[in-house]
Design an enzyme around this catalytic site. Sequence first.
Site, PDB file in Angstrom:
ATOM      1  N   GLU A  38     -42.878 -59.918  20.126  1.00 53.95           N
ATOM      2  CA  GLU A  38     -43.017 -59.508  21.533  1.00 53.95           C
ATOM      3  C   GLU A  38     -42.694 -60.637  22.512  1.00 53.95           C
ATOM      4  O   GLU A  38     -42.382 -60.381  23.677  1.00 53.95           O
ATOM      5  CB  GLU A  38     -44.429 -58.960  21.801  1.00 53.95           C
ATOM      6  CG  GLU A  38     -44.687 -57.595  21.186  1.00 53.95           C
ATOM      7  CD  GLU A  38     -43.690 -56.529  21.680  1.00 53.95           C
ATOM      8  OE1 GLU A  38     -43.448 -56.453  22.893  1.00 53.95           O
ATOM      9  OE2 GLU A  38     -43.159 -55.776  20.837  1.00 53.95           O
ATOM     10  N   HIS A  40     -40.118 -62.680  22.179  1.00 57.57           N
ATOM     11  CA  HIS A  40     -38.672 -62.528  22.383  1.00 57.57           C
ATOM     12  C   HIS A  40     -38.385 -61.320  23.283  1.00 57.57           C
ATOM     13  O   HIS A  40     -37.508 -61.370  24.148  1.00 57.57           O
ATOM     14  CB  HIS A  40     -37.961 -62.317  21.037  1.00 57.57           C
ATOM     15  CG  HIS A  40     -38.095 -63.460  20.073  1.00 57.57           C
ATOM     16  ND1 HIS A  40     -38.771 -63.361  18.884  1.00 57.57           N
ATOM     17  CD2 HIS A  40     -37.643 -64.731  20.129  1.00 57.57           C
ATOM     18  CE1 HIS A  40     -38.709 -64.519  18.242  1.00 57.57           C
ATOM     19  NE2 HIS A  40     -38.048 -65.362  18.969  1.00 57.57           N
ATOM     20  N   GLN A  64     -30.447 -78.003  13.579  1.00 56.08           N
ATOM     21  CA  GLN A  64     -31.719 -78.407  14.182  1.00 56.08           C
ATOM     22  C   GLN A  64     -32.860 -78.482  13.174  1.00 56.08           C
ATOM     23  O   GLN A  64     -34.004 -78.686  13.556  1.00 56.08           O
ATOM     24  CB  GLN A  64     -32.066 -77.508  15.369  1.00 56.08           C
ATOM     25  CG  GLN A  64     -32.418 -76.077  15.034  1.00 56.08           C
ATOM     26  CD  GLN A  64     -32.531 -75.244  16.302  1.00 56.08           C
ATOM     27  OE1 GLN A  64     -31.546 -74.932  16.950  1.00 56.08           O
ATOM     28  NE2 GLN A  64     -33.755 -74.879  16.679  1.00 56.08           N
ATOM     29  N   GLN A 159     -38.028 -78.264  24.623  1.00 59.34           N
ATOM     30  CA  GLN A 159     -36.704 -77.626  24.537  1.00 59.34           C
ATOM     31  C   GLN A 159     -36.245 -77.199  25.931  1.00 59.34           C
ATOM     32  O   GLN A 159     -35.088 -77.438  26.324  1.00 59.34           O
ATOM     33  CB  GLN A 159     -36.801 -76.414  23.605  1.00 59.34           C
ATOM     34  CG  GLN A 159     -35.605 -75.489  23.626  1.00 59.34           C
ATOM     35  CD  GLN A 159     -35.643 -74.498  22.468  1.00 59.34           C
ATOM     36  OE1 GLN A 159     -35.399 -74.867  21.329  1.00 59.34           O
ATOM     37  NE2 GLN A 159     -35.962 -73.246  22.734  1.00 59.34           N
TER      38      GLN A 159
HETATM   39  N1  ATP Z   1     -44.721 -66.343  22.338  1.00 56.43           N
HETATM   40  C1  ATP Z   1     -43.593 -66.484  23.016  1.00 56.43           C
HETATM   41  N2  ATP Z   1     -43.539 -66.107  24.315  1.00 56.43           N
HETATM   42  C2  ATP Z   1     -42.397 -66.258  25.033  1.00 56.43           C
HETATM   43  N3  ATP Z   1     -41.261 -66.785  24.524  1.00 56.43           N
HETATM   44  C3  ATP Z   1     -41.264 -67.165  23.241  1.00 56.43           C
HETATM   45  C4  ATP Z   1     -42.423 -67.038  22.426  1.00 56.43           C
HETATM   46  N4  ATP Z   1     -42.121 -67.501  21.194  1.00 56.43           N
HETATM   47  C5  ATP Z   1     -40.835 -67.900  21.232  1.00 56.43           C
HETATM   48  N5  ATP Z   1     -40.328 -67.703  22.459  1.00 56.43           N
HETATM   49  C6  ATP Z   1     -38.989 -68.076  22.902  1.00 56.43           C
HETATM   50  O1  ATP Z   1     -38.028 -67.334  22.212  1.00 56.43           O
HETATM   51  C7  ATP Z   1     -36.828 -68.106  22.109  1.00 56.43           C
HETATM   52  C8  ATP Z   1     -36.384 -68.097  20.687  1.00 56.43           C
HETATM   53  O2  ATP Z   1     -37.349 -68.771  19.913  1.00 56.43           O
HETATM   54  P1  ATP Z   1     -37.428 -68.713  18.356  1.00 56.43           P
HETATM   55  O3  ATP Z   1     -36.463 -67.707  17.842  1.00 56.43           O
HETATM   56  O4  ATP Z   1     -37.409 -70.080  17.810  1.00 56.43           O
HETATM   57  O5  ATP Z   1     -38.853 -68.063  18.163  1.00 56.43           O
HETATM   58  P2  ATP Z   1     -40.207 -68.710  17.808  1.00 56.43           P
HETATM   59  O6  ATP Z   1     -41.171 -67.627  17.650  1.00 56.43           O
HETATM   60  O7  ATP Z   1     -40.467 -69.833  18.781  1.00 56.43           O
HETATM   61  O8  ATP Z   1     -39.898 -69.273  16.407  1.00 56.43           O
HETATM   62  P3  ATP Z   1     -40.513 -70.489  15.707  1.00 56.43           P
HETATM   63  O9  ATP Z   1     -41.731 -69.991  15.065  1.00 56.43           O
HETATM   64  O10 ATP Z   1     -39.406 -70.782  14.818  1.00 56.43           O
HETATM   65  O11 ATP Z   1     -40.743 -71.594  16.707  1.00 56.43           O
HETATM   66  C9  ATP Z   1     -37.163 -69.512  22.603  1.00 56.43           C
HETATM   67  O12 ATP Z   1     -36.703 -69.648  23.937  1.00 56.43           O
HETATM   68  C10 ATP Z   1     -38.659 -69.519  22.547  1.00 56.43           C
HETATM   69  O13 ATP Z   1     -39.259 -70.411  23.479  1.00 56.43           O
HETATM   70  C1  PAF Z   2     -32.790 -72.068  21.449  1.00 57.25           C
HETATM   71  C2  PAF Z   2     -32.625 -71.854  19.941  1.00 57.25           C
HETATM   72  C3  PAF Z   2     -32.296 -70.385  19.672  1.00 57.25           C
HETATM   73  C4  PAF Z   2     -31.433 -72.685  19.473  1.00 57.25           C
HETATM   74  O1  PAF Z   2     -31.238 -72.546  18.105  1.00 57.25           O
HETATM   75  C5  PAF Z   2     -33.883 -72.274  19.179  1.00 57.25           C
HETATM   76  O2  PAF Z   2     -34.138 -73.622  19.336  1.00 57.25           O
HETATM   77  C6  PAF Z   2     -35.081 -71.423  19.500  1.00 57.25           C
HETATM   78  O3  PAF Z   2     -35.142 -70.357  18.921  1.00 57.25           O
HETATM   79  O4  PAF Z   2     -35.934 -71.795  20.317  1.00 57.25           O
HETATM   80  N1  BAL Z   3     -38.445 -72.424  18.485  1.00 57.49           N
HETATM   81  C1  BAL Z   3     -37.885 -73.734  18.262  1.00 57.49           C
HETATM   82  C2  BAL Z   3     -36.814 -73.769  17.238  1.00 57.49           C
HETATM   83  C3  BAL Z   3     -37.159 -74.533  16.015  1.00 57.49           C
HETATM   84  O1  BAL Z   3     -38.359 -74.660  15.699  1.00 57.49           O
HETATM   85  O2  BAL Z   3     -36.268 -75.026  15.325  1.00 57.49           O
END
Ligand code: ATP
Ligand code: PAF
Ligand code: BAL
Length: 289
Positions: A38, A40, A64, A159
């Site tokens: 949610e 995303h 990364q 980030q």
């Molecule tokens: N709980 C959240 N609320 C709002 N945005 C989020 C949340 N979690 C991740 N995002 C954003 O979604 C985008 C994609 O992030 P990513 O696919 O790495 O998901 P993640 O849940 O952060 O994964 P990870 O567990 O790998 O850190 C990034 O800009 C991240 O900041």
């Molecule tokens: C911005 C991003 C998609 C780049 O791989 C990653 O760092 C993430 O998911 O936050």
């Molecule tokens: N959400 C940040 C991406 C990473 O952990 O590589």
Amino acid sequence: MTQPVVLHTVAEVHALREQLRTDGKTLACVPTMGALHEGHVALVSRGRELADVVIVSIFVNPLQFGVGEDFDRYPRTLDADVAALAGKAEYVFAPDVDEMYPDRVGGAPVPPQHAGPVGETFEGVSRPGHFDGMLTVVARLFDIVQPDVAIFGQKDAQQVFLVRQMVQTQQLPLQLEIVPTIREQDGLALSSRNRYLSEEERAAAVALPHALLAAAREAEQGGAAAVREAGIRTLDHYPLVRLEYLDLVDPTTFQSVSDNYQGPVTVVIAAKVGTTRLLDTENLERLHA
Ligand SMILES: Nc1ncnc2c1ncn2[C@@H]1O[C@H](COP(=O)(O)OP(=O)(O)OP(=O)(O)O)[C@@H](O)[C@H]1O
Ligand SMILES: CC(C)(CO)[C@@H](O)C(=O)[O-]
Ligand code: BAL
């Protein structure tokens, strides 16, 4: 509800971009690594408000991830992700590694990006090179997609700082939009990596938002040292959680603030719960000296 069209190649994205320009339509891009939740979806919804068409990129970027990190086990759930975006995004861009980095197969090199000194602090200490790799893929995505607006989550605060710095220094022609963190009912920030947690670890993971809450409460009267201390002390109650850092940074520089700093701060925390590294962050309006 209509499922998004899945594009796999740069050429397909270029064709889409041309068509949208001809039609006078704007494009929002939401970069992700998939395993959508949610959080995303909140980014996608914001994209929908800001542009005519939304494209979500799904790419687990090898650049990364460091040696020994979770690149191989990172969840890859493309079909479920596409289904989750039905009615929410028009396009998904899901390239393979050779498409993103064609130099690996004899094509043109992708210019590497450098995060600079801030990239070596906080996340960069545990994950050397992580931010160079993240910026390189984000710059590559921007170059391919040429979005009018790109949406990122505040949860990954460092980030966000570094992407903003890159957009500003390179004068990239796009708007950056940052969306607040979406949380579970108990406060845990949604994250694709939460699925690695056992039941016991999931219960303990609430330590991160609890520490941020304690820091925010202390900030109503205390200065930087007391706020930092209040956050760190909270973790004493969670033996399964190993703190990597909890600190207060100036949002304009991402540098740790001094004990007599007054003004807005971003509290950043990273901790390991079992073998899973989790991040969280909170913005505080101002600190008292
Ligand atoms: N709980 C959240 N609320 C709002 N945005 C989020 C949340 N979690 C991740 N995002 C954003 O979604 C985008 C994609 O992030 P990513 O696919 O790495 O998901 P993640 O849940 O952060 O994964 P990870 O567990 O790998 O850190 C990034 O800009 C991240 O900041
Ligand atoms: C911005 C991003 C998609 C780049 O791989 C990653 O760092 C993430 O998911 O936050
Ligand atoms: N959400 C940040 C991406 C990473 O952990 O590589």
